[in-house]
Design a protein around this motif. Structure first.
Motif, PDB file in Angstrom:
ATOM      1  N   HIS A 369      27.406  72.533  82.723  1.00  0.00           N
ATOM      2  CA  HIS A 369      26.533  71.564  81.743  1.00  0.00           C
ATOM      3  C   HIS A 369      25.491  73.121  80.904  1.00  0.00           C
ATOM      4  CE1 HIS A 369      24.825  68.901  79.291  1.00  0.00           C
ATOM      5  NE2 HIS A 369      23.794  69.098  79.887  1.00  0.00           N
ATOM      6  N   VAL A 370      25.148  72.632  79.567  1.00  0.00           N
ATOM      7  CA  VAL A 370      24.795  73.612  78.374  1.00  0.00           C
ATOM      8  C   VAL A 370      23.753  72.046  78.213  1.00  0.00           C
ATOM      9  CG1 VAL A 370      23.753  74.680  76.575  1.00  0.00           C
ATOM     10  CG2 VAL A 370      26.399  75.243  77.804  1.00  0.00           C
ATOM     11  N   PRO A 371      21.813  72.736  78.608  1.00  0.00           N
ATOM     12  CA  PRO A 371      20.991  71.357  78.598  1.00  0.00           C
ATOM     13  C   PRO A 371      20.626  71.889  77.208  1.00  0.00           C
ATOM     14  CG  PRO A 371      19.787  73.153  80.331  1.00  0.00           C
ATOM     15  CD  PRO A 371      22.085  73.557  79.539  1.00  0.00           C
ATOM     16  N   GLU A 372      19.160  70.230  76.137  1.00  0.00           N
ATOM     17  CA  GLU A 372      19.073  70.898  74.940  1.00  0.00           C
ATOM     18  C   GLU A 372      18.105  72.437  74.801  1.00  0.00           C
ATOM     19  OE1 GLU A 372      19.815  68.952  72.705  1.00  0.00           O
ATOM     20  OE2 GLU A 372      21.174  67.283  73.574  1.00  0.00           O
ATOM     21  N   ASN A 373      17.892  72.995  75.247  1.00  0.00           N
ATOM     22  CA  ASN A 373      17.287  73.759  75.692  1.00  0.00           C
ATOM     23  C   ASN A 373      17.728  75.172  75.175  1.00  0.00           C
ATOM     24  OD1 ASN A 373      16.963  73.749  77.739  1.00  0.00           O
ATOM     25  ND2 ASN A 373      14.590  74.276  78.296  1.00  0.00           N
ATOM     26  N   CYS A 374      18.790  75.393  76.161  1.00  0.00           N
ATOM     27  CA  CYS A 374      19.833  76.265  76.373  1.00  0.00           C
ATOM     28  C   CYS A 374      21.473  76.918  75.211  1.00  0.00           C
ATOM     29  CB  CYS A 374      20.234  76.265  77.500  1.00  0.00           C
ATOM     30  SG  CYS A 374      19.445  76.363  78.731  1.00  0.00           S
ATOM     31  N   ARG A 375      20.821  75.869  73.404  1.00  0.00           N
ATOM     32  CA  ARG A 375      21.608  76.405  72.569  1.00  0.00           C
ATOM     33  C   ARG A 375      21.671  77.632  72.876  1.00  0.00           C
ATOM     34  NH1 ARG A 375      24.629  75.123  68.251  1.00  0.00           N
ATOM     35  NH2 ARG A 375      24.143  76.235  66.735  1.00  0.00           N
ATOM     36  N   LEU A 376      20.683  78.299  72.567  1.00  0.00           N
ATOM     37  CA  LEU A 376      20.771  80.359  72.788  1.00  0.00           C
ATOM     38  C   LEU A 376      21.535  80.643  74.071  1.00  0.00           C
ATOM     39  CD1 LEU A 376      20.852  82.541  70.651  1.00  0.00           C
ATOM     40  CD2 LEU A 376      18.268  83.030  71.440  1.00  0.00           C
ATOM     41  N   SER A 377      22.661  81.610  74.175  1.00  0.00           N
ATOM     42  CA  SER A 377      22.544  81.760  75.967  1.00  0.00           C
ATOM     43  C   SER A 377      23.097  83.086  75.468  1.00  0.00           C
ATOM     44  CB  SER A 377      23.521  81.111  76.065  1.00  0.00           C
ATOM     45  OG  SER A 377      22.394  79.673  76.446  1.00  0.00           O
ATOM     46  N   LYS A 378      23.361  83.754  76.938  1.00  0.00           N
ATOM     47  CA  LYS A 378      24.336  84.897  76.654  1.00  0.00           C
ATOM     48  C   LYS A 378      25.080  85.047  77.701  1.00  0.00           C
ATOM     49  CE  LYS A 378      21.180  88.901  75.291  1.00  0.00           C
ATOM     50  NZ  LYS A 378      20.612  89.822  75.725  1.00  0.00           N
ATOM     51  N   ILE A 379      26.172  85.459  76.928  1.00  0.00           N
ATOM     52  CA  ILE A 379      27.872  85.745  78.445  1.00  0.00           C
ATOM     53  C   ILE A 379      27.408  87.763  78.971  1.00  0.00           C
ATOM     54  CG2 ILE A 379      29.140  85.865  76.961  1.00  0.00           C
ATOM     55  CD1 ILE A 379      31.445  85.387  79.303  1.00  0.00           C
ATOM     56  N   LEU A 380      27.362  87.598  80.104  1.00  0.00           N
ATOM     57  CA  LEU A 380      27.049  89.111  81.024  1.00  0.00           C
ATOM     58  C   LEU A 380      27.958  89.102  81.868  1.00  0.00           C
ATOM     59  CD1 LEU A 380      23.681  87.715  80.621  1.00  0.00           C
ATOM     60  CD2 LEU A 380      23.220  89.749  80.351  1.00  0.00           C
ATOM     61  N   ILE A 381      28.983  90.427  81.525  1.00  0.00           N
ATOM     62  CA  ILE A 381      29.251  91.148  82.949  1.00  0.00           C
ATOM     63  C   ILE A 381      28.751  92.382  83.491  1.00  0.00           C
ATOM     64  CG2 ILE A 381      32.141  92.612  83.526  1.00  0.00           C
ATOM     65  CD1 ILE A 381      32.257  90.869  80.577  1.00  0.00           C
ATOM     66  N   SER A 382      28.852  92.241  84.703  1.00  0.00           N
ATOM     67  CA  SER A 382      28.097  93.252  85.307  1.00  0.00           C
ATOM     68  C   SER A 382      28.746  93.671  86.887  1.00  0.00           C
ATOM     69  CB  SER A 382      26.687  92.396  86.049  1.00  0.00           C
ATOM     70  OG  SER A 382      26.747  91.071  87.266  1.00  0.00           O
ATOM     71  N   VAL A 383      28.220  94.044  87.278  1.00  0.00           N
ATOM     72  CA  VAL A 383      28.336  95.308  88.820  1.00  0.00           C
ATOM     73  C   VAL A 383      27.361  95.900  89.558  1.00  0.00           C
ATOM     74  CG1 VAL A 383      28.478  97.190  87.850  1.00  0.00           C
ATOM     75  CG2 VAL A 383      30.332  96.659  89.826  1.00  0.00           C
ATOM     76  N   ALA A 384      28.109  94.907  91.021  1.00  0.00           N
ATOM     77  CA  ALA A 384      27.286  95.236  92.261  1.00  0.00           C
ATOM     78  C   ALA A 384      26.558  96.754  92.060  1.00  0.00           C
ATOM     79  CB  ALA A 384      26.852  94.455  93.163  1.00  0.00           C
ATOM     80  N   ALA A 385      25.517  97.098  92.408  1.00  0.00           N
ATOM     81  CA  ALA A 385      25.462  98.763  93.197  1.00  0.00           C
ATOM     82  C   ALA A 385      26.151  98.965  93.951  1.00  0.00           C
ATOM     83  CB  ALA A 385      24.274  98.098  93.825  1.00  0.00           C
ATOM     84  N   ALA A 386      26.672 100.171  94.291  1.00  0.00           N
ATOM     85  CA  ALA A 386      27.523 101.321  94.891  1.00  0.00           C
ATOM     86  C   ALA A 386      27.484 102.718  94.700  1.00  0.00           C
ATOM     87  CB  ALA A 386      28.819 100.446  94.650  1.00  0.00           C
ATOM     88  N   ALA A 387      28.896 103.491  94.978  1.00  0.00           N
ATOM     89  CA  ALA A 387      28.700 104.967  95.091  1.00  0.00           C
ATOM     90  C   ALA A 387      28.674 104.902  93.740  1.00  0.00           C
ATOM     91  CB  ALA A 387      29.781 105.144  95.552  1.00  0.00           C
ATOM     92  N   GLU A 388      27.977 105.835  92.922  1.00  0.00           N
ATOM     93  CA  GLU A 388      28.055 106.393  91.488  1.00  0.00           C
ATOM     94  C   GLU A 388      29.422 106.438  90.966  1.00  0.00           C
ATOM     95  OE1 GLU A 388      25.376 106.872  88.332  1.00  0.00           O
ATOM     96  OE2 GLU A 388      24.848 106.251  90.048  1.00  0.00           O
TER      97      GLU A 388
END
Length: 403
Positions: A369-388
């Motif tokens: 659910h998106v609340p009223e104050n979160c109209r501006l949001s971001k979608i992010l793709i991330s990766v956990a730390a591991a060997a470089e």
């Protein structure tokens, strides 16, 4: 050439400077101080003995500083007149006579000498600065901008001096409209102007007007980047919907909750499309899937948890479903996540996490659910730390749907 006149009201408050003159909302921003615009290191008074017109013109200008006495100005005027008798095209001498006239309140001579100097050369920045001041004092927006344009066309240094003064004034619609008429012709200074505007613009509406005038081309990477920075500035100023509507004038596709969830675009730009972190340890690149189903986002890890891709979203308050495929490279691969985060609060609204044992790409889904104050949001793709540089896997078929 102008004739001398008796003292009149001074419109050149510091004699050599472009003074701070209030002429209505935002107009004070056009003024420039004397030390900014007319502080060349003129030769010393010892040059009075030189016979070259260049030396004499420089020495005459040295006698027209803000600290000059009446006697100094008289001497400087006589020297400048002598230079012009020998060399009628000497712009420094003409400008010096204008400066002295302004300091003495001879307003008509001040204007005429500067106009004469400009007719000799438009490459003398100090003359253009003085003409900017004169037009500002007259309340003439278009006239002042004309001299801004001339000064910035021929001098990079003039751009460095004038743009920090001009940018705050662009919040005024009359100034923005005047600038738009020059920007349509793409003057030499437009890239410097847009960089300054995107860093310091104050009015999203006037920013759109001026950026639109440039007819920026998405197929040119530098122009697409400039447009993207402008959109980001509008968002930072709080005009989220205006920024998105302006974005859609460049991307003609129907509005959607998420852009390019299947990662098939290779020309993304700006905050409403994917930005990729393609360098360093944690990174992402677009590559062909091994099953021949098109492009996907391939992710590599770094030594810290890293966001490798992100996009700005505008989501009205309601319930949604987030879906996607997060395919691990191997059972030992670092996990990847797709999450949606509220811009206002930083609260995470939804998350998908890859399963290390799933190397086939079973679609993942979650509702949120998106609340009223979160109209501006971001979608992010991330990766956990591991060997470089360790391969984490790939992400594809991201979808947002209303419930």
């Amino acid at each position: 050439m102008p004739t001398q006149m008796g003292p009149r009201r001074t419109r050149f408050p510091t004699a050599l400077g472009i003074a701070l003159i209030g002429v209505g909302a935002a107009w004070w921003s056009f003024a420039v101080t004397a030390m900014q615009v007319l502080k060349p290191a003129y030769p010393s008074i010892g040059l009075l003995g030189l016979v070259s017109t260049e030396g004499q013109a420089a020495a005459a200008a040295n006698l027209a500083t803000p600290e000059a006495t009446t006697a100094d100005r008289l001497k400087g005027r006589n020297m400048a007149l002598a230079v012009l008798r020998r060399e009628p095209g000497n712009v420094v001498a003409a400008r010096t006579l204008g400066v002295i006239a302004g300091a003495e309140g001879r307003e008509s001579d001040f204007i005429r000498w500067l106009a004469y100097g400009e007719s000799l050369s438009r490459r003398d920045s100090a003359t253009e600065f003085a003409l900017i001041e004169e037009r500002v004092a007259a309340g003439d927006v278009s006239g002042a901008l004309l001299h801004y344009n001339r000064a910035m066309q021929v001098s990079v240094d003039a751009r460095d001096t004038l743009l920090p003064i001009l940018i705050p004034a662009t919040g005024d619609m009359s100034v923005a409209k005047g600038l738009a008429s020059f920007l349509r012709r793409r003057p030499l200074w437009w890239p410097h102007f847009v960089q300054a505007l995107n860093g310091g613009g104050t009015n999203p509406a006037t920013m759109r007007l001026m950026l639109k005038a440039l007819h920026l081309r998405l197929q040119e990477p530098s122009e697409a980047a400039a447009l993207g920075d402008g959109l980001q500035r509008m968002i930072a100023l709080g005009d989220h919907d205006g920024a998105f509507a302006f974005y859609r004038t460049f991307r003609k596709a129907p509005p959607s909750l998420l852009r390019d969830g299947d990662f098939n675009r290779t020309d993304s730009f700006g905050p409403f499309e994917w930005s990729l972190n393609s360098e360093g340890g944690g990174s992402s690149t677009l590559q062909e899937r091994t099953d021949g189903s098109g492009l996907a986002l391939f992710v590599s890890a770094g030594d810290t948890d890293t966001d490798v891709a992100w996009q700005t979203l505008l989501l009205p308050s309601r319930n949604y479903q987030l879906a996607g495929r997060l395919v691990a490279e191997a059972a030992s691969s670092p996990p990847m996540t797709v999450r949606i985060q509220c811009a206002a609060t930083g609260i995470e609204l939804a998350r998908l996490t890859s399963v290390p044992s799933d190397t086939e790409g079973t679609p993942l889904k979650t509702q949120f659910h998106v609340p009223e104050n979160c109209r501006l949001s971001k979608i992010l793709i991330s990766v956990a730390a591991a060997a470089e540089g360790q391969a984490a896997g790939w992400v594809d078929d991201i979808a947002l749907t209303r419930l």
